[in-house]
Motif scaffolding. Sequence first.
Motif, PDB file in Angstrom:
ATOM      1  N   VAL A 112       0.853  -1.182   0.000  1.00  0.00           N
ATOM      2  CA  VAL A 112       0.000   0.000   0.000  1.00  0.00           C
ATOM      3  C   VAL A 112       0.894   1.240   0.000  1.00  0.00           C
ATOM      4  O   VAL A 112       1.839   1.339   0.784  1.00  0.00           O
ATOM      5  CB  VAL A 112      -0.927   0.010   1.234  1.00  0.00           C
ATOM      6  N   GLN A 113       0.563   2.186  -0.867  1.00  0.00           N
ATOM      7  CA  GLN A 113       1.293   3.450  -0.900  1.00  0.00           C
ATOM      8  C   GLN A 113       0.336   4.578  -0.533  1.00  0.00           C
ATOM      9  O   GLN A 113      -0.861   4.497  -0.811  1.00  0.00           O
ATOM     10  CB  GLN A 113       1.871   3.728  -2.300  1.00  0.00           C
ATOM     11  N   LEU A 114       0.858   5.588   0.126  1.00  0.00           N
ATOM     12  CA  LEU A 114       0.048   6.727   0.537  1.00  0.00           C
ATOM     13  C   LEU A 114       0.751   8.021   0.144  1.00  0.00           C
ATOM     14  O   LEU A 114       1.973   8.137   0.280  1.00  0.00           O
ATOM     15  CB  LEU A 114      -0.190   6.727   2.045  1.00  0.00           C
TER      16      LEU A 114
ATOM     17  N   SER B 164      -5.397  15.832   2.177  1.00  0.00           N
ATOM     18  CA  SER B 164      -5.856  14.647   1.459  1.00  0.00           C
ATOM     19  C   SER B 164      -4.771  13.586   1.465  1.00  0.00           C
ATOM     20  O   SER B 164      -3.581  13.898   1.402  1.00  0.00           O
ATOM     21  CB  SER B 164      -6.219  15.004   0.006  1.00  0.00           C
ATOM     22  N   CYS B 165      -5.198  12.346   1.523  1.00  0.00           N
ATOM     23  CA  CYS B 165      -4.289  11.215   1.467  1.00  0.00           C
ATOM     24  C   CYS B 165      -4.822  10.261   0.411  1.00  0.00           C
ATOM     25  O   CYS B 165      -5.917   9.703   0.575  1.00  0.00           O
ATOM     26  CB  CYS B 165      -4.218  10.523   2.823  1.00  0.00           C
ATOM     27  N   VAL B 166      -4.076  10.112  -0.658  1.00  0.00           N
ATOM     28  CA  VAL B 166      -4.465   9.194  -1.727  1.00  0.00           C
ATOM     29  C   VAL B 166      -3.759   7.870  -1.509  1.00  0.00           C
ATOM     30  O   VAL B 166      -2.535   7.833  -1.369  1.00  0.00           O
ATOM     31  CB  VAL B 166      -4.115   9.774  -3.108  1.00  0.00           C
ATOM     32  N   THR B 167      -4.542   6.808  -1.448  1.00  0.00           N
ATOM     33  CA  THR B 167      -3.961   5.484  -1.248  1.00  0.00           C
ATOM     34  C   THR B 167      -3.952   4.715  -2.562  1.00  0.00           C
ATOM     35  O   THR B 167      -4.790   4.940  -3.441  1.00  0.00           O
ATOM     36  CB  THR B 167      -4.755   4.692  -0.203  1.00  0.00           C
TER      37      THR B 167
ATOM     38  N   GLY C  87      -2.509   0.683  -4.367  1.00  0.00           N
ATOM     39  CA  GLY C  87      -1.997  -0.641  -4.078  1.00  0.00           C
ATOM     40  C   GLY C  87      -3.123  -1.606  -3.809  1.00  0.00           C
ATOM     41  O   GLY C  87      -4.279  -1.209  -3.620  1.00  0.00           O
ATOM     42  N   ARG C  88      -2.741  -2.869  -3.764  1.00  0.00           N
ATOM     43  CA  ARG C  88      -3.731  -3.925  -3.641  1.00  0.00           C
ATOM     44  C   ARG C  88      -4.544  -3.787  -2.364  1.00  0.00           C
ATOM     45  O   ARG C  88      -3.997  -3.690  -1.270  1.00  0.00           O
ATOM     46  CB  ARG C  88      -3.019  -5.272  -3.660  1.00  0.00           C
ATOM     47  N   SER C  89      -5.851  -3.754  -2.522  1.00  0.00           N
ATOM     48  CA  SER C  89      -6.793  -3.725  -1.401  1.00  0.00           C
ATOM     49  C   SER C  89      -6.603  -2.530  -0.469  1.00  0.00           C
ATOM     50  O   SER C  89      -6.952  -2.599   0.703  1.00  0.00           O
ATOM     51  CB  SER C  89      -6.692  -5.020  -0.583  1.00  0.00           C
ATOM     52  N   SER C  90      -6.057  -1.438  -0.966  1.00  0.00           N
ATOM     53  CA  SER C  90      -5.790  -0.294  -0.095  1.00  0.00           C
ATOM     54  C   SER C  90      -7.065   0.250   0.538  1.00  0.00           C
ATOM     55  O   SER C  90      -7.033   0.802   1.637  1.00  0.00           O
ATOM     56  CB  SER C  90      -5.058   0.805  -0.866  1.00  0.00           C
ATOM     57  N   SER C  91      -8.189   0.095  -0.146  1.00  0.00           N
ATOM     58  CA  SER C  91      -9.442   0.616   0.409  1.00  0.00           C
ATOM     59  C   SER C  91      -9.955  -0.216   1.572  1.00  0.00           C
ATOM     60  O   SER C  91     -10.918   0.168   2.229  1.00  0.00           O
ATOM     61  CB  SER C  91     -10.518   0.697  -0.681  1.00  0.00           C
ATOM     62  N   THR C  92      -9.333  -1.344   1.848  1.00  0.00           N
ATOM     63  CA  THR C  92      -9.757  -2.181   2.975  1.00  0.00           C
ATOM     64  C   THR C  92      -8.956  -1.908   4.242  1.00  0.00           C
ATOM     65  O   THR C  92      -9.145  -2.577   5.251  1.00  0.00           O
ATOM     66  CB  THR C  92      -9.641  -3.671   2.623  1.00  0.00           C
TER      67      THR C  92
ATOM     68  N   ASN D 243       1.496   0.008   9.237  1.00  0.00           N
ATOM     69  CA  ASN D 243       2.581  -0.577   8.469  1.00  0.00           C
ATOM     70  C   ASN D 243       3.030   0.298   7.306  1.00  0.00           C
ATOM     71  O   ASN D 243       4.154   0.145   6.817  1.00  0.00           O
ATOM     72  CB  ASN D 243       2.135  -1.928   7.894  1.00  0.00           C
ATOM     73  N   PHE D 244       2.144   1.175   6.859  1.00  0.00           N
ATOM     74  CA  PHE D 244       2.427   1.948   5.657  1.00  0.00           C
ATOM     75  C   PHE D 244       2.230   3.431   5.959  1.00  0.00           C
ATOM     76  O   PHE D 244       1.238   3.827   6.565  1.00  0.00           O
ATOM     77  CB  PHE D 244       1.499   1.512   4.513  1.00  0.00           C
ATOM     78  N   TRP D 245       3.170   4.253   5.494  1.00  0.00           N
ATOM     79  CA  TRP D 245       3.172   5.687   5.793  1.00  0.00           C
ATOM     80  C   TRP D 245       3.373   6.507   4.523  1.00  0.00           C
ATOM     81  O   TRP D 245       4.143   6.117   3.633  1.00  0.00           O
ATOM     82  CB  TRP D 245       4.298   6.010   6.778  1.00  0.00           C
TER      83      TRP D 245
END
Length: 122
Positions: A1-3, A20-23, A25-30, A110-112
Amino acid sequence: VQLQASGGGLVQAGDSLRLSCVTSGRSSSTYAVAWFRQAPGREREFVAAITWNSSRMMYADSVKGRFTISRDNAKNTVNLQMNTLKPEDTAVYYCAASRSFIPGNLRTYNFWGQGTQVTVSS
């Protein structure tokens, strides 16, 4: 996941900003997403968090009633509306993603993103 965080700037006390934070990557919306901030010489602190489906939001006491977190999974975006800004809100703001919803626990994220500077002048 990238942000990717954006929307920071220099404002006066009492003004508003929307981060705003745009996410991606796979399944980032979960993922649950939170905003943290870090002022110079201070530890990174929790600001607000939202579950993946917007069923729960939590806020730090210092921002309750002034900040609102929201998300639009169709646009892979999490927003932080900041109203009535104060000089003590000055910090670099980071968005972060976690599989679990333990809002204040920095270690569960885990992701920043890279951070965006918010400066509030008095």
